[in-house]
Design a protein around this motif. Structure first.
Motif, PDB file in Angstrom:
ATOM      1  N   ILE A   2       0.832  -1.194   0.000  1.00 56.41           N
ATOM      2  CA  ILE A   2       0.000   0.000   0.000  1.00 56.41           C
ATOM      3  C   ILE A   2       0.872   1.252   0.000  1.00 56.41           C
ATOM      4  O   ILE A   2       1.934   1.290   0.618  1.00 56.41           O
ATOM      5  N   SER A  26      -3.571   4.183  -1.054  1.00 58.56           N
ATOM      6  CA  SER A  26      -3.826   3.606  -2.379  1.00 58.56           C
ATOM      7  C   SER A  26      -4.767   2.395  -2.364  1.00 58.56           C
ATOM      8  O   SER A  26      -5.112   1.882  -3.425  1.00 58.56           O
ATOM      9  N   ASP A  27      -5.176   1.944  -1.182  1.00 62.11           N
ATOM     10  CA  ASP A  27      -5.989   0.733  -1.121  1.00 62.11           C
ATOM     11  C   ASP A  27      -6.937   0.832   0.080  1.00 62.11           C
ATOM     12  O   ASP A  27      -6.794   1.732   0.916  1.00 62.11           O
ATOM     13  N   SER A  28      -7.873  -0.083   0.153  1.00 60.63           N
ATOM     14  CA  SER A  28      -8.780  -0.118   1.304  1.00 60.63           C
ATOM     15  C   SER A  28      -7.997  -0.435   2.564  1.00 60.63           C
ATOM     16  O   SER A  28      -7.065  -1.243   2.539  1.00 60.63           O
ATOM     17  N   ARG A  68     -10.514   7.033   0.293  1.00 63.89           N
ATOM     18  CA  ARG A  68      -9.115   6.727   0.571  1.00 63.89           C
ATOM     19  C   ARG A  68      -8.294   7.947   0.983  1.00 63.89           C
ATOM     20  O   ARG A  68      -7.197   8.199   0.442  1.00 63.89           O
ATOM     21  N   ARG A  91      -3.426  -2.209   5.172  1.00 62.12           N
ATOM     22  CA  ARG A  91      -4.301  -2.598   4.072  1.00 62.12           C
ATOM     23  C   ARG A  91      -5.306  -3.642   4.544  1.00 62.12           C
ATOM     24  O   ARG A  91      -4.956  -4.562   5.293  1.00 62.12           O
TER      25      ARG A  91
END
Lengths: 112, 116
Positions: A2, A26-28, A68, A91
């Protein structure tokens, strides 16, 4: 892995001013924390905030997980607020191993 | 307020020598972490323990670094031999447990290592 991006990298304020620090990821995520590192190197946990809004005195934080990003607000800044502010995330992989990835931080200087 | 204890606070060593750092987490915290922070960057995880077991050591340079937490309480991080590039702040942190919700991470004061 991430990616965690913090902005601005540097910020100079006069005492009493307000500021907003941003953390993009950049991600969940299932874990997001904000830290303050004082000039002596001590890292203090400010907020555990994977989603929603929290307030603690002059500091507050908001995380919009679906978009995000997270924001840290500092109101009526004081010279003791000086230091580096870090955002750290984990992440969301369906479980949790509490492995945090830190951003590069925002260096805040509050002048008297 | 309970704190994570680390020692020494500063360490200067010559390259090729061995160096060790000690950490005592907050009482009752099952999870312990060692991070390395290079000047101007955020901390990077070296190793993570749950009780006495290693959960993640994928970023630990195992040819020269070792970490242990034999009784699931305090921990030691060792470097042998030290290299110039190891100069950094070594931070220990702890949290309640991997599966504890809303469990913030608490850091010690760190050990600043200088390798000459």
């Amino acid at each position: 892995g991430i990616q965690v991006e913090q902005s601005p990298p540097d910020l100079i304020l006069q005492e009493g001013a307000n500021s907003t620090l941003r953390c993009n990821f950049s991600d969940s995520v299932n874990n997001l924390q904000w830290f303050h590192q004082n000039p002596w190197g001590q890292l203090i946990n400010l907020f555990y905030i994977p989603s929603g809004t929290k307030q603690n005195g002059r500091l507050s934080a908001t995380t919009v997980a679906t978009e995000r990003y997270s924001l840290l607000y500092i109101s009526s800044s004081q010279t003791t607020d000086s230091g580096v502010y870090f955002c750290a995330v984990e992440r969301d992989s369906g479980g949790s191993n509490y492995k945090l990835t830190f951003g590069k931080g925002t260096l805040l200087t509050v002048n008297p | 307020e309970a704190e994570v204890a680390q020692s020494p606070r500063y360490k200067i060593t010559e390259k090729s020598q061995a160096v060790a750092f000690w950490c005592d987490p907050i009482s009752g915290h099952a999870t312990l972490y060692w991070y390395r922070q290079i000047l101007g960057q955020g901390p990077e995880l070296l190793v993570q323990f749950q009780d006495e077991s290693v959960v993640d050591d994928s970023q630990l340079p195992k040819d020269r670094f070792s970490a242990e937490r034999l009784k699931g309480v305090d921990s030691t991080l060792k470097i042998q031999p030290a290299e110039l590039g190891d100069s950094a702040m070594y931070l220990c942190a702890s949290s309640l447990a991997l599966d504890s919700p809303n469990s913030p991470l608490h850091f010690g004061n760190g050990t600043r290592l200088t390798v000459t």
